[in-house]
Design a protein around this motif. Structure first.
Motif, short mmCIF file in Angstrom:
data_model
loop_
_atom_site.label_atom_id
_atom_site.label_comp_id
_atom_site.label_asym_id
_atom_site.label_seq_id
_atom_site.Cartn_x
_atom_site.Cartn_y
_atom_site.Cartn_z
N LEU A 86 -7.48 1.58 -2.11
CA LEU A 86 -6.08 1.97 -2.20
C LEU A 86 -5.49 2.30 -0.84
N TRP A 87 -6.22 3.03 0.00
CA TRP A 87 -5.65 3.47 1.27
C TRP A 87 -5.22 2.28 2.12
N ARG A 88 -5.94 1.17 2.01
CA ARG A 88 -5.59 0.00 2.83
C ARG A 88 -4.48 -0.82 2.17
N LEU A 89 -4.57 -1.02 0.85
CA LEU A 89 -3.59 -1.87 0.18
C LEU A 89 -2.22 -1.20 0.15
N ALA A 90 -2.18 0.13 0.15
CA ALA A 90 -0.91 0.85 0.11
C ALA A 90 -0.30 1.06 1.49
N GLY A 91 -0.99 0.63 2.54
CA GLY A 91 -0.42 0.79 3.88
C GLY A 91 -1.45 0.68 4.98
N GLY A 92 -2.57 1.37 4.81
CA GLY A 92 -3.67 1.23 5.76
C GLY A 92 -3.42 1.82 7.13
N HIS A 93 -2.88 3.05 7.18
CA HIS A 93 -2.59 3.64 8.49
C HIS A 93 -3.85 4.16 9.18
#
Length: 362
Positions: A122-129
Motif C-alpha cells: 500500500l505505501w508504494r501504490l498510494a504514493g511511495g514517498h
C-alpha cells in the motif's frame, strides 16, 4: 476478470491492551467491523473499521442491508467509482460517523485487492514517498496515570528512540495539567516532542486558559481542544497561542478538513482512515493538507496508517497504540524509533482469521 462475486461482513470485539482514558471517555473495547471481498479471478481483500465501544452493530447492519448487495458483479478495480456509488446510495445518512465507517470497510478491502493485484504494498501504490516514519507514543500518557507514571513512560519512550510522547490533558484544574506536562518536560529535556490532547473537552475560554498554562513547556501540539464542529472557535484559539492546533480524528469527510485549513484553525491534520471513509478520501485529505503546507499525523490505527503516512510527502508521524496484536499473525515493525511500512502486497495487515472468529459477535 475482476468482478466481485462475494462480499461478507462480520463484527468482532477486540479487548483493549491497556486501560485508556481521556477527558471525556474510556476506550471500552474495539468493535471491529471487517469486510472481505472476493473477485472472480481468485483474489480476496479484507478491510476494516472500528468503534471504541458502541455502534459496531449499526455499522454492520448498514453494510449488510444497504451497501454490500450493491457490490455484486462490480469491477473491483474501479475504486473511486465504487466509493462514489456507495456514498450516493447512503446520501441521506452522510456526512456522519456510521456511514463513513461503513464506507471505510469496503474501501480498504478494495485497496487491499488493488495492491494484491498489482503485487505492490500500500505505501508504494498510494504514493511511495518513504518507507520509515517517526513514531510517538500515546500508551504512556493516559489521563488516569499519575505524574510519576507519565515521567517513567516518557523516559522509556525516549530510551526506545521514539521522537515524541503524548500526554492527555483535561484534569479538573488547569494547574494539574500544567504540572504533569512540566514534570515530563523536565525529565525528557527539550529535544523530545511532547504532544497534548484534550479530546474535545474544552470551551473556547477554558481552551485559551489551558493553552496559556501549557505554553511554557513547549508542547508540540494541542489536540482536539474543543468540539470538532467548532471551526470558528479553533481558529480564534489558534490566533491566541503559539501552540499548533491539531484536529481530525472526529471528522468524517474531506470537506470538513477544508474548513479548518482555509481558516487557519488547524496546523496539524490527524485524519483517521476509518472515520473519514477509507483510503480513498484519506489520500484526498492528505493532499489537501499538503497544499496548505500542513503535516499529516493520523489518529490511531497504526497498523494501517503506517503505510498511508509513508505514501505521502507531508506524512509526519505514526501514533503508537498497539491494538491488533491479538488478531494478527505479525506486528508493525519498529526500527530505531521509526515504524516501517510493510512490503507485502496489500494493505499490510496479516489477519489471523481464527482469532477473529473467536471474538466474533453473533
Amino acid at each position: 476478470m475482476t468482478r466481485i462475486i462475494n462480499a461478507t461482513a462480520l463484527l468482532a470485539d477486540i479487548d483493549v491492551e491497556t486501560d485508556r482514558t481521556d477527558a471525556v471517555q474510556s476506550f471500552v473495547k474495539q468493535e471491529t467491523v471487517l469486510v472481505t471481498l472476493t473477485t472472480d479471478d481468485g483474489l480476496s481483500g479484507t478491510g476494516y473499521a472500528y468503534t471504541i465501544g458502541t455502534g459496531g452493530s449499526s455499522v454492520l447492519a448498514l453494510l449488510r442491508d444497504h451497501l454490500l448487495p450493491l457490490l455484486a458483479g462490480r469491477d473491483a478495480r474501479n475504486v473511486e467509482g465504487l466509493w462514489q456509488s456507495l456514498f450516493a446510495h447512503t446520501r441521506a445518512t452522510t456526512t456522519g460517523a456510521l456511514t463513513s465507517l461503513a464506507l471505510a470497510t469496503v474501501d480498504t478491502a478494495l485497496w487491499d485487492l488493488r495492491c494484491k493485484r498489482a503485487g505492490e504494498p500500500l505505501w508504494r501504490l498510494a504514493g511511495g514517498h518513504r518507507q520509515e516514519i517517526p513514531v510517538y507514543d500515546t500508551e504512556g500518557g493516559w489521563l488516569h496515570l499519575g505524574t510519576e507514571e507519565l515521567v517513567k513512560s516518557a523516559l522509556a519512550a525516549q530510551e526506545a528512540r521514539f521522537a515524541g510522547v503524548k500526554i492527555k490533558v483535561g484534569k479538573p484544574h488547569v494547574a494539574e495539567d500544567a504540572e504533569r506536562l512540566r514534570a515530563v518536560r523536565e525529565a525528557v529535556g527539550p529535544a523530545l516532542h511532547v504532544m497534548t490532547d484534550a479530546n474535545q473537552s474544552q470551551s473556547l475560554s477554558s481552551a485559551v486558559r489551558l493553552a496559556a498554562a501549557l505554553e511554557p513547556y513547549d508542547p508540540y501540539w494541542l489536540e482536539e481542544p474543543m468540539p470538532a464542529d467548532d471551526v470558528g472557535g479553533h481558529a480564534r484559539l489558534a490566533r491566541s497561542t503559539r501552540i499548533p492546533i491539531a484536529v481530525g480524528e472526529s471528522m468524517y469527510s474531506p470537506m470538513q478538513f477544508r474548513g479548518y485549513l482555509e481558516t487557519g484553525a488547524a496546523s496539524v491534520v490527524q485524519v483517521d482512515v476509518a472515520r473519514v471513509g477509507g483510503i480513498t478520501p484519506w489520500l484526498k485529505v492528505a493532499h489537501l493538507a499538503e497544499t496548505f503546507n500542513v503535516e499529516v499525523c493520523p489518529h490511531f490505527l497504526m497498523e494501517l496508517h503506517v503505510s498511508l503516512v509513508a505514501a505521502v510527502s507531508n506524512g509526519a508521524y505514526v501514533e503508537y497504540i498497539p491494538q491488533l496484536r491479538a488478531v494478527t499473525r505479525t506486528e508493525m515493525v519498529l526500527r530505531d524509533g521509526h515504524a516501517v511500512a510493510p512490503d507485502e502486497p496489500g494493505i499490510g495487515i496479516d489477519w489471523d482469521m481464527d482469532a477473529i472468529e473467536d471474538r466474533r459477535v453473533s
